[in-house]
Design a protein around this motif. Structure first.
Motif, PDB file in Angstrom:
ATOM      1  N   CYS A   1       0.764  -1.563  -0.121  1.00 19.48           N
ATOM      2  CA  CYS A   1      -0.048  -0.029   0.037  1.00 19.48           C
ATOM      3  C   CYS A   1       0.879   1.349  -0.035  1.00 19.48           C
ATOM      4  O   CYS A   1       2.108   1.246   0.179  1.00 19.48           O
TER       5      CYS A   1
ATOM      6  N   LEU B   1      -3.900   5.132   5.853  1.00 18.25           N
ATOM      7  CA  LEU B   1      -3.927   4.540   4.713  1.00 18.25           C
ATOM      8  C   LEU B   1      -4.133   5.516   3.561  1.00 18.25           C
ATOM      9  O   LEU B   1      -5.473   6.141   3.389  1.00 18.25           O
TER      10      LEU B   1
ATOM     11  N   THR C   1      -3.594   4.763  -0.366  1.00 22.97           N
ATOM     12  CA  THR C   1      -3.937   3.585  -1.246  1.00 22.97           C
ATOM     13  C   THR C   1      -3.553   2.229  -0.881  1.00 22.97           C
ATOM     14  O   THR C   1      -2.608   1.967  -0.347  1.00 22.97           O
ATOM     15  N   ILE C   2      -4.156   1.144  -1.551  1.00 22.19           N
ATOM     16  CA  ILE C   2      -3.870  -0.073  -1.447  1.00 22.19           C
ATOM     17  C   ILE C   2      -3.315  -0.609  -3.137  1.00 22.19           C
ATOM     18  O   ILE C   2      -4.271  -0.365  -3.692  1.00 22.19           O
TER      19      ILE C   2
ATOM     20  N   VAL D   1      -3.148  -5.818   4.674  1.00 28.68           N
ATOM     21  CA  VAL D   1      -2.464  -4.413   5.172  1.00 28.68           C
ATOM     22  C   VAL D   1      -2.399  -4.390   6.623  1.00 28.68           C
ATOM     23  O   VAL D   1      -1.620  -4.422   7.288  1.00 28.68           O
TER      24      VAL D   1
ATOM     25  N   THR E   1      -4.568   2.011  -5.582  1.00 28.22           N
ATOM     26  CA  THR E   1      -3.307   2.573  -6.186  1.00 28.22           C
ATOM     27  C   THR E   1      -3.470   2.438  -7.855  1.00 28.22           C
ATOM     28  O   THR E   1      -3.652   1.307  -8.399  1.00 28.22           O
TER      29      THR E   1
END
Length: 241
Positions: free
Chosen positions: A178, A189, A191-192, A201, A217
């Motif tokens: 991430c 957080l 983006t993943i 995550v 992402t």
């Protein structure tokens, strides 16, 4: 596994490249193949006037003249527009003139503290690490400090680092799972990656993962992947994995 790692690496490199704006003065340190190639990618695609600074001091080295990537070797002087030694980079950053620094570490905590010094007690450490070197100067003084790390687990992202090598001014942390961003003094957080999940995550982070929304992402585009092949035909960016 290799194919997945290659995909993750490309996601990370492209994400770092997109953080660079045209005209930015950008520095990367030693053992920094991924951010180095991210700088070259940004300069080719959307930030042609970004200024590439590095350890050897070669300003804007030409990738067409680099036979190999070391991220800190004399090759980065070949084809360079000028010479700007490391001591001048420190001075530039402390004067507020360095727009972005790509740096790393070994431990990070919720408050964005970075440990590159010891694991365990400082007087009797389990592992003694290389230390902060330039990071202790550049992370606090660069306009934006972007951290990258090829590991994301509970030993890397901890509730409190064993030793604070440097703190403050971390803008983003890019990992294989991430991207974190600093918000109100804490890592949250951002983006993943498409190759991961919120659960992965959370399971691999040693502090509660905070977020306001779940965003993915952006995947590397065909244009970005094509440029990466031209810039890095030897796939040196994957050395860090």
């Amino acid at each position: 596994m290799m194919e997945r790692n290659n995909r993750i690496c490309d996601i990370m490199v492209c994400a770092m490249a997109r953080m660079i704006q045209d005209g930015d003065k950008v520095f990367h340190g030693v053992s920094s193949h991924m951010p180095m190639i991210a700088v070259l990618l940004a300069k080719e695609l959307h930030a042609p006037h970004a200024v590439h600074l590095n350890i050897p001091g070669g300003v804007d080295p030409s990738p067409r003249k680099l036979k190999k990537y070391t991220s800190a070797g004399s090759e980065l002087l070949d084809g360079a527009r000028s010479y700007f030694p490391l001591m001048e980079v420190f001075d530039l950053s402390m004067r507020g003139g360095l727009d972005m620094a790509f740096l790393s570490g070994v431990q990070f905590d919720l408050r964005g503290n970075v440990n590159a010094s010891v694991i365990g007690d400082y007087q009797k450490p389990k592992v003694r690490l290389p230390g902060g070197a330039g990071s202790a100067v550049l992370i606090p003084t660069a306009k934006r400090a972007v951290i990258w790390r090829t590991k994301h687990d509970k030993r890397t992202f901890v509730n409190q680092v064993d030793f604070i090598t440097t703190k403050g001014n971390v803008d983003r942390i890019v990992t294989p799972l991430c991207i974190f961003k600093m918000e109100n003094g804490e890592l949250v957080l951002d983006t993943i990656h498409e190759t991961s999940s919120l659960k992965e995550v959370q399971d691999n982070t040693g502090f509660p993962v905070k977020y306001s929304r779940i965003a993915i992402t952006p995947s590397p585009t065909k244009n970005e992947l094509s440029a990466l092949k031209r810039i890095d035909p030897g796939d040196f960016r994957n050395i860090e994995f």
